[in-house]
Write a protein that holds these residues in place. Sequence first.
Motif, mmCIF file in Angstrom:
data_model
loop_
_atom_site.group_PDB
_atom_site.id
_atom_site.type_symbol
_atom_site.label_atom_id
_atom_site.label_comp_id
_atom_site.label_asym_id
_atom_site.label_seq_id
_atom_site.Cartn_x
_atom_site.Cartn_y
_atom_site.Cartn_z
ATOM 1 N N GLN A 120 45.054 40.497 37.727
ATOM 2 C CA GLN A 120 43.744 40.984 38.154
ATOM 3 C C GLN A 120 43.512 40.567 39.603
ATOM 4 O O GLN A 120 44.347 39.859 40.194
ATOM 5 C CB GLN A 120 42.641 40.398 37.262
ATOM 6 C CG GLN A 120 42.773 40.771 35.791
ATOM 7 C CD GLN A 120 41.641 40.220 34.956
ATOM 8 O OE1 GLN A 120 40.468 40.507 35.210
ATOM 9 N NE2 GLN A 120 41.973 39.423 33.947
ATOM 10 N N THR A 150 40.908 38.700 42.450
ATOM 11 C CA THR A 150 39.745 37.856 42.696
ATOM 12 C C THR A 150 38.746 38.615 43.570
ATOM 13 O O THR A 150 39.038 39.698 44.093
ATOM 14 C CB THR A 150 40.151 36.564 43.419
ATOM 15 O OG1 THR A 150 40.704 36.918 44.702
ATOM 16 C CG2 THR A 150 41.176 35.787 42.617
ATOM 17 N N GLN A 151 37.591 38.027 43.734
ATOM 18 C CA GLN A 151 36.558 38.647 44.569
ATOM 19 C C GLN A 151 37.065 38.898 45.984
ATOM 20 O O GLN A 151 36.709 39.893 46.617
ATOM 21 C CB GLN A 151 35.323 37.740 44.608
ATOM 22 C CG GLN A 151 34.126 38.332 45.332
ATOM 23 C CD GLN A 151 32.988 37.338 45.415
ATOM 24 O OE1 GLN A 151 33.105 36.280 46.026
ATOM 25 N NE2 GLN A 151 31.863 37.671 44.773
ATOM 26 N N TYR A 169 39.255 39.285 31.255
ATOM 27 C CA TYR A 169 38.414 39.622 32.397
ATOM 28 C C TYR A 169 37.533 38.446 32.780
ATOM 29 O O TYR A 169 37.092 38.325 33.922
ATOM 30 C CB TYR A 169 37.548 40.839 32.079
ATOM 31 C CG TYR A 169 38.341 42.123 31.927
ATOM 32 C CD1 TYR A 169 39.288 42.495 32.882
ATOM 33 C CD2 TYR A 169 38.137 42.957 30.835
ATOM 34 C CE1 TYR A 169 40.015 43.668 32.756
ATOM 35 C CE2 TYR A 169 38.857 44.145 30.703
ATOM 36 C CZ TYR A 169 39.797 44.489 31.658
ATOM 37 O OH TYR A 169 40.515 45.654 31.524
ATOM 38 N N LYS A 195 36.677 39.004 38.672
ATOM 39 C CA LYS A 195 36.343 39.823 39.837
ATOM 40 C C LYS A 195 35.175 39.270 40.643
ATOM 41 O O LYS A 195 34.981 39.655 41.804
ATOM 42 C CB LYS A 195 36.036 41.263 39.397
ATOM 43 C CG LYS A 195 34.760 41.431 38.600
ATOM 44 C CD LYS A 195 34.570 42.888 38.182
ATOM 45 C CE LYS A 195 33.255 43.107 37.436
ATOM 46 N NZ LYS A 195 32.097 42.919 38.320
ATOM 47 N N ASP A 196 34.409 38.341 40.040
ATOM 48 C CA ASP A 196 33.254 37.769 40.737
ATOM 49 C C ASP A 196 33.534 36.400 41.327
ATOM 50 O O ASP A 196 32.641 35.781 41.916
ATOM 51 C CB ASP A 196 32.073 37.656 39.768
ATOM 52 C CG ASP A 196 31.593 39.007 39.270
ATOM 53 O OD1 ASP A 196 31.729 39.998 40.020
ATOM 54 O OD2 ASP A 196 31.098 39.082 38.122
ATOM 55 N N THR A 224 42.992 46.251 34.059
ATOM 56 C CA THR A 224 41.837 46.907 34.645
ATOM 57 C C THR A 224 41.298 47.951 33.678
ATOM 58 O O THR A 224 41.950 48.296 32.691
ATOM 59 C CB THR A 224 42.200 47.581 35.988
ATOM 60 O OG1 THR A 224 41.028 48.097 36.607
ATOM 61 C CG2 THR A 224 43.221 48.692 35.795
ATOM 62 N N TYR A 244 38.827 47.541 39.481
ATOM 63 C CA TYR A 244 39.564 46.977 40.614
ATOM 64 C C TYR A 244 40.126 48.115 41.464
ATOM 65 O O TYR A 244 41.285 48.513 41.286
ATOM 66 C CB TYR A 244 40.707 46.094 40.129
ATOM 67 C CG TYR A 244 40.289 44.832 39.406
ATOM 68 C CD1 TYR A 244 39.596 43.830 40.070
ATOM 69 C CD2 TYR A 244 40.617 44.634 38.074
ATOM 70 C CE1 TYR A 244 39.236 42.661 39.418
ATOM 71 C CE2 TYR A 244 40.266 43.465 37.412
ATOM 72 C CZ TYR A 244 39.580 42.477 38.085
ATOM 73 O OH TYR A 244 39.220 41.330 37.439
ATOM 74 N N LEU A 279 43.580 47.210 43.148
ATOM 75 C CA LEU A 279 44.554 46.412 42.402
ATOM 76 C C LEU A 279 45.983 46.910 42.598
ATOM 77 O O LEU A 279 46.898 46.116 42.845
ATOM 78 C CB LEU A 279 44.199 46.423 40.914
ATOM 79 C CG LEU A 279 45.140 45.651 39.984
ATOM 80 C CD1 LEU A 279 45.170 44.176 40.337
ATOM 81 C CD2 LEU A 279 44.715 45.852 38.522
#
Length: 257
Positions: free
Chosen positions: A40, A42-43, A53, A66-67, A113, A118, A121
């Motif tokens: 995945q 990262t921010q 996730y 993602k945050d 995802t 993303y 990605l």
Amino acid sequence: MDNLCVAHRGFSAKAPENTRTAIQMAMDEPFVQWMEIDVQLTQDGVPVVIHDYSVDRTTSGKGKVKDLTWQQIRRMDAGEWKGRQFRGEQVPSLDEVLQLVKGRLKLNIELKTSGNMYPNLEEAVLERIHAHRMLADVVLTSFEPKALIKAKELDSDVNTGLIIDAHPRNLLARLKQMKCSFLSIGFSHLDAAFASDLVKNGITPMAWTVDDAKSMRSLARMNPAIMICTNRPDTWSQTFIHKIAPKVPFWRRKWRF
């Protein structure tokens, strides 16, 4: 024995999944030829190796991948949930994993995802693969067809494969349309006839996640081309190792999809 052993998130039955220790434990087994990992972003756009996730289950932190920034995730403990002896394990970057396995293991990299979660990605993962000159050593897989289509658009030479836990009638046609050379399928949905059709059409099947000897032997009887993805490489070894006598070390073989 031709049915290749794929370590699922490393040797995840014994070590915390998707960590350097789990990966190293898989590499220490000479019969493990492939490994499946999850990636995945990262921010701040760093490809990291983690399945969920959210970081909640497998680290000491909280929140969605993602945050969170790479440095925030890096400070989390990714091992103690599996046992005190793994305290201090970190979530690895894709870069670290590629560097660790290069020349030893082939990688099934799941693009973790859904929809447009993303947007970058595929680019980020392919960039790191090319940086390590490992395009021939990986297959990109995903439950998300859009991710596979985009990866192929970015690099027509990359091997791609759909992940599915079902067997719809049009599956083979879908794979051909998406130009997939690989199928990652829940093992209960695979049978000898379908496996044969896949192989005849140049598509490598991988069955997941198979942790018991009985199911491994059943898959082996279906077709020697079926790759067996397992949390328990030790069970694979106990089931098949006596039949292995390779002329060339696994990590020096050339793989075709």
